[in-house]
Design an enzyme around this catalytic site. Structure first.
Site, PDB file in Angstrom:
ATOM      1  N   SER A  86       0.894   4.782   4.528  1.00  0.00           N
ATOM      2  CA  SER A  86       0.424   3.732   5.438  1.00  0.00           C
ATOM      3  C   SER A  86       1.531   3.267   6.374  1.00  0.00           C
ATOM      4  CB  SER A  86      -0.109   2.542   4.640  1.00  0.00           C
ATOM      5  OG  SER A  86       0.943   1.858   3.975  1.00  0.00           O
ATOM      6  N   PRO A 114       0.834  -1.207   0.000  1.00  0.00           N
ATOM      7  CA  PRO A 114       0.000   0.000   0.000  1.00  0.00           C
ATOM      8  C   PRO A 114       0.866   1.253   0.000  1.00  0.00           C
ATOM      9  CG  PRO A 114       0.006  -1.020   2.163  1.00  0.00           C
ATOM     10  CD  PRO A 114       0.714  -1.967   1.241  1.00  0.00           C
ATOM     11  N   CYS A 115       0.224   2.409  -0.083  1.00  0.00           N
ATOM     12  CA  CYS A 115       0.951   3.666  -0.232  1.00  0.00           C
ATOM     13  C   CYS A 115       1.909   3.901   0.927  1.00  0.00           C
ATOM     14  CB  CYS A 115      -0.030   4.830  -0.370  1.00  0.00           C
ATOM     15  SG  CYS A 115      -0.759   5.361   1.197  1.00  0.00           S
ATOM     16  N   LEU A 116       2.911   4.723   0.678  1.00  0.00           N
ATOM     17  CA  LEU A 116       3.933   4.981   1.687  1.00  0.00           C
ATOM     18  C   LEU A 116       3.372   5.633   2.950  1.00  0.00           C
ATOM     19  CD1 LEU A 116       6.787   6.257  -0.658  1.00  0.00           C
ATOM     20  CD2 LEU A 116       6.642   4.013   0.462  1.00  0.00           C
TER      21      LEU A 116
END
Length: 267
Positions: A174, A170-172
């Site tokens: 997160s 998932p995106c950074l």
């Protein structure tokens, strides 16, 4: 290749279809399935770039679209201009996805926007799904009752090669513990640490978490069990070097087993 009928129908029904492509296996598999189902008719891939998106993911999306001759729109969803997102509350993902889906629905100009959500995603706390509902986002894999394992199996059958085996990433943002402000410089540091470690370990399950107490490097439990103390110390040193090169200073670094969503703190 014959797609599952429900999936094919979901992808064929919209007059114009835009797919939100993050660079992971779900959205890239959905894109390949849509290309097959629609014969490349009125299909656009949309990828949002921001400090929260690893460069490797953007490169993967660009290579995928170019290799298949698909239309790709690169957008800035604008979440970093949203103070609510930057504050990193428990529902940060809602503000991120609200900005993303708002941007993509405007870009689609009355077309349909689809995302790679699968059935497994529905069993987790995902505020972004509320934003998706508010913007009328289509979830073809959910309609087809497909789990993550089903998506990977479809990706293999579609000939996606290494993409089918990509670990979830998932995106950074997160990786930033709830309540710590989301800062572009720290996301760049997180990406640099993960990139350095993956250059050594390969495409493994790996997270660099920015916590109130410092940095936690999380590795798959089986991988950790196979590494001796010297090797773990070597990885810690490599992570510290990458962190310092990107402004991490003397943050404390620990290695621990991977646990999904461990930077997320419930209220």
């Amino acid at each position: 290749m014959i797609l599952p009928s429900v999936l094919a129908e979901a992808l064929q029904k919209p007059d114009r279809l835009a797919i939100a492509v993050s660079g992971g296996v779900d959205s890239l598999c959905l894109s390949a399935a849509a290309e097959l189902a629609r014969k490349d008719q009125n299909l656009t891939l949309c990828h949002a770039v921001s400090p929260a998106v690893p460069d490797a993911a953007t490169g993967r999306v660009k290579a995928f679209a170019k290799g298949r001759g698909l239309v790709l729109e690169i957008v800035d969803a604008g979440e970093f201009a949203d103070k609510r997102y930057r504050a990193n509350p428990v529902d940060r993902c809602y503000f991120c996805k609200s900005n993303l889906y708002g941007t993509l629905t405007r870009l689609a100009r009355h077309g349909t926007v689809a995302a790679g959500t699968n059935l497994d995603d529905l069993g987790d706390y995902r505020p972004g799904l509320r934003a998706a509902e508010e913007h009328g986002i289509l979830h073809p894999f959910v309609q087809a009752r497909m789990t993550k394992a089903d998506v990977r199996a479809l990706a293999r059958s579609l000939g996606l090669g290494d993409i089918a085996e990509l670990p979830a990433s998932p995106c950074l943002a997160s990786r930033v513990e709830t309540g710590l402000r989301v800062e572009p410089a720290e996301l760049a540091m997180i990406d640099a640490v993960e990139t350095a470690l993956r250059a050594d370990l390969g495409e493994v399950t790996l997270r660099c978490r920015r916590l109130h107490a410092g940095l936690a490097i999380e590795l798959d439990q089986d991988l950790m069990d196979g590494l001796d103390a010297d090797r773990l110390a070597e990885l810690t040193t490599r992570a510290r070097e990458a962190s310092r090169q990107h402004g991490g200073g003397d943050l404390a670094i620990t290695l621990r087993p991977y646990r999904r969503g461990s930077a997320f703190l419930h209220a």
